[in-house]
Scaffold this motif. Structure first.
Motif, PDB file in Angstrom:
ATOM      1  N   ARG A 336       0.835  -1.210   0.000  1.00  0.00           N
ATOM      2  CA  ARG A 336       0.000   0.000   0.000  1.00  0.00           C
ATOM      3  C   ARG A 336       0.863   1.251   0.000  1.00  0.00           C
ATOM      4  O   ARG A 336       0.657   2.184  -0.791  1.00  0.00           O
ATOM      5  N   ARG A 337       1.810   1.275   0.914  1.00  0.00           N
ATOM      6  CA  ARG A 337       2.676   2.449   1.066  1.00  0.00           C
ATOM      7  C   ARG A 337       3.449   2.726  -0.225  1.00  0.00           C
ATOM      8  O   ARG A 337       3.532   3.872  -0.685  1.00  0.00           O
ATOM      9  N   ALA A 357      -1.298  15.074  -5.452  1.00  0.00           N
ATOM     10  CA  ALA A 357      -0.227  14.171  -5.032  1.00  0.00           C
ATOM     11  C   ALA A 357      -0.077  14.097  -3.517  1.00  0.00           C
ATOM     12  O   ALA A 357       0.249  13.040  -2.969  1.00  0.00           O
ATOM     13  N   VAL A 358      -0.299  15.197  -2.819  1.00  0.00           N
ATOM     14  CA  VAL A 358       0.012  15.257  -1.386  1.00  0.00           C
ATOM     15  C   VAL A 358      -0.768  14.253  -0.545  1.00  0.00           C
ATOM     16  O   VAL A 358      -0.198  13.648   0.372  1.00  0.00           O
ATOM     17  N   PRO A 359      -2.073  14.015  -0.802  1.00  0.00           N
ATOM     18  CA  PRO A 359      -2.754  13.001   0.021  1.00  0.00           C
ATOM     19  C   PRO A 359      -2.063  11.639  -0.018  1.00  0.00           C
ATOM     20  O   PRO A 359      -2.062  10.915   0.976  1.00  0.00           O
ATOM     21  N   HIS A 360      -1.476  11.295  -1.161  1.00  0.00           N
ATOM     22  CA  HIS A 360      -0.733  10.036  -1.249  1.00  0.00           C
ATOM     23  C   HIS A 360       0.593  10.130  -0.493  1.00  0.00           C
ATOM     24  O   HIS A 360       1.018   9.165   0.148  1.00  0.00           O
ATOM     25  N   LEU A 361       1.214  11.291  -0.543  1.00  0.00           N
ATOM     26  CA  LEU A 361       2.478  11.467   0.184  1.00  0.00           C
ATOM     27  C   LEU A 361       2.258  11.354   1.692  1.00  0.00           C
ATOM     28  O   LEU A 361       3.117  10.837   2.408  1.00  0.00           O
ATOM     29  N   LEU A 362       1.143  11.853   2.164  1.00  0.00           N
ATOM     30  CA  LEU A 362       0.876  11.777   3.600  1.00  0.00           C
ATOM     31  C   LEU A 362       0.773  10.333   4.082  1.00  0.00           C
ATOM     32  O   LEU A 362       0.958  10.050   5.265  1.00  0.00           O
ATOM     33  N   ASP A 366       8.738   8.900   3.376  1.00  0.00           N
ATOM     34  CA  ASP A 366       9.709   8.539   4.407  1.00  0.00           C
ATOM     35  C   ASP A 366      10.618   9.731   4.694  1.00  0.00           C
ATOM     36  O   ASP A 366      10.777  10.631   3.854  1.00  0.00           O
ATOM     37  N   PRO A 367      11.232   9.782   5.882  1.00  0.00           N
ATOM     38  CA  PRO A 367      12.180  10.863   6.181  1.00  0.00           C
ATOM     39  C   PRO A 367      13.258  10.971   5.103  1.00  0.00           C
ATOM     40  O   PRO A 367      13.764   9.966   4.607  1.00  0.00           O
ATOM     41  N   GLY A 368      13.548  12.221   4.746  1.00  0.00           N
ATOM     42  CA  GLY A 368      14.555  12.477   3.732  1.00  0.00           C
ATOM     43  C   GLY A 368      14.022  12.506   2.319  1.00  0.00           C
ATOM     44  O   GLY A 368      14.774  12.764   1.373  1.00  0.00           O
ATOM     45  N   ASP A 369      12.727  12.261   2.122  1.00  0.00           N
ATOM     46  CA  ASP A 369      12.123  12.246   0.782  1.00  0.00           C
ATOM     47  C   ASP A 369      12.020  13.685   0.281  1.00  0.00           C
ATOM     48  O   ASP A 369      11.094  14.422   0.634  1.00  0.00           O
ATOM     49  N   GLN A 370      12.970  14.084  -0.548  1.00  0.00           N
ATOM     50  CA  GLN A 370      13.064  15.482  -0.977  1.00  0.00           C
ATOM     51  C   GLN A 370      11.838  15.926  -1.770  1.00  0.00           C
ATOM     52  O   GLN A 370      11.337  17.037  -1.578  1.00  0.00           O
ATOM     53  N   GLU A 371      11.354  15.066  -2.664  1.00  0.00           N
ATOM     54  CA  GLU A 371      10.184  15.436  -3.454  1.00  0.00           C
ATOM     55  C   GLU A 371       8.968  15.619  -2.557  1.00  0.00           C
ATOM     56  O   GLU A 371       8.193  16.569  -2.720  1.00  0.00           O
ATOM     57  N   ALA A 372       8.807  14.742  -1.573  1.00  0.00           N
ATOM     58  CA  ALA A 372       7.670  14.858  -0.665  1.00  0.00           C
ATOM     59  C   ALA A 372       7.760  16.148   0.146  1.00  0.00           C
ATOM     60  O   ALA A 372       6.761  16.847   0.336  1.00  0.00           O
ATOM     61  N   ILE A 373       8.943  16.464   0.626  1.00  0.00           N
ATOM     62  CA  ILE A 373       9.126  17.702   1.405  1.00  0.00           C
ATOM     63  C   ILE A 373       8.754  18.911   0.558  1.00  0.00           C
ATOM     64  O   ILE A 373       8.026  19.813   1.006  1.00  0.00           O
ATOM     65  N   ARG A 374       9.227  18.906  -0.682  1.00  0.00           N
ATOM     66  CA  ARG A 374       8.951  20.044  -1.569  1.00  0.00           C
ATOM     67  C   ARG A 374       7.453  20.182  -1.848  1.00  0.00           C
ATOM     68  O   ARG A 374       6.890  21.281  -1.786  1.00  0.00           O
ATOM     69  N   ALA A 398       5.994  18.278   6.586  1.00  0.00           N
ATOM     70  CA  ALA A 398       7.193  18.495   5.782  1.00  0.00           C
ATOM     71  C   ALA A 398       8.418  18.619   6.677  1.00  0.00           C
ATOM     72  O   ALA A 398       9.474  18.041   6.396  1.00  0.00           O
ATOM     73  N   LEU A 399       8.280  19.352   7.770  1.00  0.00           N
ATOM     74  CA  LEU A 399       9.398  19.521   8.699  1.00  0.00           C
ATOM     75  C   LEU A 399       9.794  18.191   9.323  1.00  0.00           C
ATOM     76  O   LEU A 399      10.983  17.913   9.519  1.00  0.00           O
ATOM     77  N   GLU A 400       8.814  17.355   9.627  1.00  0.00           N
ATOM     78  CA  GLU A 400       9.114  16.045  10.225  1.00  0.00           C
ATOM     79  C   GLU A 400       9.914  15.160   9.281  1.00  0.00           C
ATOM     80  O   GLU A 400      10.667  14.284   9.730  1.00  0.00           O
TER      81      GLU A 400
END
Length: 918
Positions: A336-337, A357-362, A366-374, A398-400
């Protein structure tokens, strides 16, 4: 029976349909609500609550059919789990559809143009629905409201109460927690319980026909009274021809059996779809499958044939959310993830927005995922104006994801502080900032973080900490922009301090630095600080100068200019400002606070009270009650003027509790003064005088702008307590204020009034009356005339009667019944009338037409004449929010729930006045 009613009943017959078995009572209650709204009983709200599959959607659809048959215009929308980033998507999903649609495309485009202004958007939406429902009742239904986007949730928490006078029925379905959906006294909550055995047996008979075998009835126990689960089990029996003797686990939902017969490619396609949500496009599923959409027709056909999917022409939908959940649950958590993460990447690659895209990112980042942070950062920025709480959640997430030692942690953290502050989560914002500061960032980063934390600390009323931090950061900063912002923050903090001369120097330095740096934010902060400093110093001309420059530079600060001009007695300009700002969607609560302050100055007590009630309601809607103390103090003082001590005490209780939460010195002073007025009215003059002294301990009484109009009353309290020193001190402050404001009649007249009271000099009181006659404020004139009349009466001067008559007439016109009654007593003594008084204050009754204020009668007449809230507001030159407040009060006093009933009372009264003749 009317044709409409019979049509409605026809739509609801045939309870053999599976979803309606056992729901006869709930359906009848919903039918009754439809008929009540149709018959002019006002608006209503119905909440259908329960677990998935319990029958909420079937009841909603049946009620929609009943309403359509009764002539309602229907908006039928649905919230979806993965659409929480699309502002107003859940509510708007039904507004443009229907026959006819509730809103036009032009209407929605108008709303979209102001999607970043929540209060304006909801008010405009209310106006459109009100206008649409003027001749036709409206049903607004939203299914699965637990998934509603935050803006839709906000609208649903505000709109039903705003439109209760209109024939609008709100029908919402959700899983739990009805408080999220705007419950109120007119909300009907229908929790759907599991079906009883008898209803399940009837359901089995509906599906299978004939006599239901005993072992099938026993099998249905496995459905737990859930009609959808029971229907799926029965459909599986009917489709397979089985006799129902198989073990229940093979028949639960019938989904696993169906999945087991599907081709592997179809099963994979369905699992991909379950990740995308209950509704998804074939193109998105194809992208995630890594296949062309044209190559998936066999999979789509098979899924539809298995009664798992439905094609609505635009999207594919799981036939029920429970079906989607069953497919989704078959995926291993790690799969799933991974699929959610891949879905986010493919949506971005296809050019879709971060909102997709963001609902799927939530669910996957994982920590360090640059695209997700952006993307999380970008989404937070996109929604911060209209959905600040969601923006804060996204920014914190994003900070987490940023590794603690990564250099970008400070940039992402800074944006998280801003988002948390905008959402009103000040303590969390401060704690986030302190965590970042504990990592010992470079000096310029340290200064930048302290700069954004300045807004947080200001909202926390922690000006001492704000001063300390800006001072420390200024010692480290090299960036001229950040230096200008920090200096401006420091000036703003010092506006609350004792040394206003030093504060003014800091503000002027901040403005110069801001102009050199060319930074807009620094300039706004510097002008705001200078305006606050000038107002606190009692320099009205300088306050007007700075606040005018600020509102020209940033129109959001127009309320500050209006308040500064009110202190300067420039009421004509304030009227023009407020009229031109009528459609400005920014800071509506502050605009209405300014309007209320103007009405209070004009002696329009009923209008002022309505404005303050409205401002408080708007602040409560946004969960930012920053002005609550001032609002309640003014409402309490109005209650005292009217002679309603019980209401005043209730306001005092609210003030006391609020000051405990926001213990700044301005709130303390306002609280102490209001307490003094109540104590003085109760005859406890010593306590009242002590409270006045308490208000002065931090700063002089006249320092607090809210108290300036009341210094005469404070002097009277001191004199009644026998504290001449306190009275002289207050009079001296009034004199100093007059020196600083030679062109302000109220400042000059108040100084003369206080001097006349302290010196018991009716000649000075006469001068006070002459000066106040040149100003715009009737209540200070009435107070001065009353005190002059009393002084003349004591001296045996027959001209006392004229002065007292003038005071009485002004108070009576304003609705200050208690003061009018006091002066009437003095007038009776002055004219040597004997005999008993006719009674207490001539207060209005609490109920009925005579209970309405003059402003409420105007509103009632306008609505009776066919005006909407908006057109009535334009006629009366007030906000539609204030008209809504008046209507709520009118309905309460007339004991009605709808405009129809109110209009009948207006017509029955035969009130000959026009809408604007009071």
């Amino acid at each position: 029976m009317s044709p409409d009613r019979s049509a409605g009943q026809g739509a609801a017959t045939g309870l053999s349909r599976p979803g309606l078995r056992g729901r006869e009572a709930e359906l009848e209650r919903l039918r009754a609500l439809v008929e009540a709204v149709r018959d002019g009983e006002g608006g209503a709200i119905a909440l259908l609550l329960g677990e998935p599959g319990i029958g909420k959607t079937v009841l909603l659809r049946e009620t929609v059919a009943i309403a359509r048959a009764q002539g309602f215009v229907v908006s039928h929308g649905r919230a979806e789990e993965l659409h929480e980033l699309a502002p107003l998507a859940s509510l708007a999903s039904g507004l443009l559809h229907g026959d006819p649609p509730l809103l036009s495309g032009t209407d929605l485009a108008d709303l979209a143009g102001h999607h970043d202004q929540r209060i304006w958007l909801v008010e405009r939406l209310a106006q459109l629905i009100e206008e649409r429902s003027a001749g036709t009742p409206v049903l607004i239904a939203v299914d699965d409201v637990q998934w509603a986007d935050p803006l839709s949730r906000f609208a649903l928490s505000v709109l039903p109460a705003r439109l209760l006078s209109s024939p609008v029925l709100w029908l919402l379905t959700g899983r739990d927690d009805p408080e999220l959906y705007g419950q109120g006294s007119l909300t009907t909550t229908l929790p759907l319980r599991p079906l009883p055995d008898a209803a399940l047996t009837e359901l089995a008979h509906d599906v299978l026909g004939g006599v239901v075998p005993e072992h099938v009835a026993e099998l249905l126990d496995g459905a737990g009274g859930n009609p959808f689960l029971a229907s799926e089990m029965l459909s599986g029996i009917a489709a397979s021809g089985a006799d129902g003797s198989e073990p229940p686990e093979r028949l639960v939902l019938g989904v696993r059996d169906r999945l087991g017969t599907l081709r592997p490619d179809t099963l994979h396609f369905l699992r991909i779809g379950s990740v995308l949500g209950r509704a998804f496009t074939l193109a998105d599923a194809a992208a995630l499958c890594g296949r062309p959409a044209s190559g998936l027709s066999a999979e789509v056909d098979e899924a539809i044939a298995a009664a798992l999917l439905h094609d609505d022409g635009e999207r594919l939908l799981f036939r029920h959310d429970l079906l989607r959940q069953a497919v989704y649950a078959d995926l291993a958590p790690s799969v799933r993830r991974a699929l959610h993460r891949e879905a986010a990447s493919r949506l971005v690659a296809a050019g879709r927005s971060s909102a997709d895209a963001v609902p799927h990112l939530l669910k996957s980042a994982d920590p360090g995922d640059q695209e997700a942070i952006r993307l999380l950062d970008e989404a937070a920025t996109d929604v911060i104006a209209v959905m600040p709480d969601l923006a804060a959640d996204l920014a914190v997430r994003a900070l987490e994801l940023v590794p603690s030692r990564a250099p970008m942690v400070f940039d992402v953290g800074e944006r998280a502080i801003v988002a948390l502050t905008r959402a009103g989560r000040y303590t969390q914002a401060r704690d986030t900032g302190d965590t970042l500061l504990a990592r010992q960032p470079p000096l310029d980063v340290f200064a930048r973080l302290q700069s954004v934390l300045g807004d947080t600390l200001w909202h926390l009323d922690d000006v001492h900490e704000l001063t300390r931090r800006t001072t420390a950061a200024l010692a480290a900063v090299t960036d001229p922009v950040i230096r200008a912002r920090l200096t401006a923050r420091q000036a703003l903090a010092r506006s609350r301090g004792r040394d206003l001369a030093a504060a003014r120097e800091t503000g002027e330095r901040a403005l110069a630095e801001a102009e050199r740096a060319g930074d807009r934010e620094a300039r706004v902060l510097a002008l705001w600080g200078l305006g606050e400093i000038a107002l606190n110093a009692g320099d009205c001309a300088a306050a007007v100068e700075h606040h005018t420059a600020l509102s020209v530079f940033d129109a959001a600060f127009l309320p500050e200019e209006a308040v500064a001009r009110i202190h300067s007695d420039d009421f004509d300009t304030v009227r023009r400002l407020l009229r031109t700002a009528g459609d400005d969607p920014r800071r509506p609560a502050m605009l209405i606070w300014a309007q209320g302050t103007l009405h209070m100055g004009l002696g329009r007590l009923d209008d002022a009270d309505a404005d303050f009630v409205t401002a408080e309601r708007l602040e409560a809607d946004l969960h930012v009650p920053g002005n609550l103390v001032n609002i309640r103090v003014n409402r309490g003082l109005l209650a005292m003027l009217r002679g309603d001590r019980e209401a005043a005490r209730q306001h005092l209780d609210v003030v006391r509790a609020t000051v405990a939460d926001r213990p700044n010195t301005g709130n303390h002073a306002a609280h102490q003064y209001f307490g003094a007025v109540v104590a003085d009215a109760d005859g406890d003059h010593a306590t009242a005088a002590e409270l006045i002294r308490s208000a002065q301990r931090d700063h002089p009484f006249l320092r607090w702008r809210l108290l300036r109009p009341h210094v005469v009353q404070a002097v009277g309290i001191a004199l009644r307590a026998g504290d001449r020193n306190l009275a002289e001190d207050l009079a001296a402050q009034a004199a100093e204020h007059a020196v600083r404001n030679p062109s302000v009649p109220t400042a000059q007249g108040t100084a003369a009034h206080t001097a006349g009271l302290v010196n018991a000099d009716h000649a000075i009181l006469e001068r006070s009356v002459r000066i106040l006659l040149t100003g715009p404020r009737p209540l200070p004139l009435a107070a001065a005339s009353a005190d002059l009349g009393r002084a003349l009466r004591a001296a045996g001067d027959p001209s006392a009667t004229a002065a007292l008559t003038k005071a009485h007439d002004i108070y009576a016109r304003a609705g200050a019944d208690a003061e009018a009654d006091r002066v009437r007593n003095d007038l009776e003594r002055a004219t040597r009338r004997s005999g008993r008084r006719s009674g207490g204050p001539r207060s209005r009754p609490h109920q009925g037409w005579d209970a309405l204020t003059a402003s409420e009668r105007k509103v009632a007449r306008l609505i009776a004449a066919g005006h909407t809230n908006r057109s009535a507001a334009e006629t009366l030159f007030v906000s539609p929010h204030t008209v809504s407040t008046h209507l709520a009060s009118i309905f309460r006093k007339l004991s009605v729930r709808s405009r129809v009933h109110m209009v009948r009372i207006v017509l029955a009264e035969g009130d000959a006045g026009t809408a604007t003749d009071d």
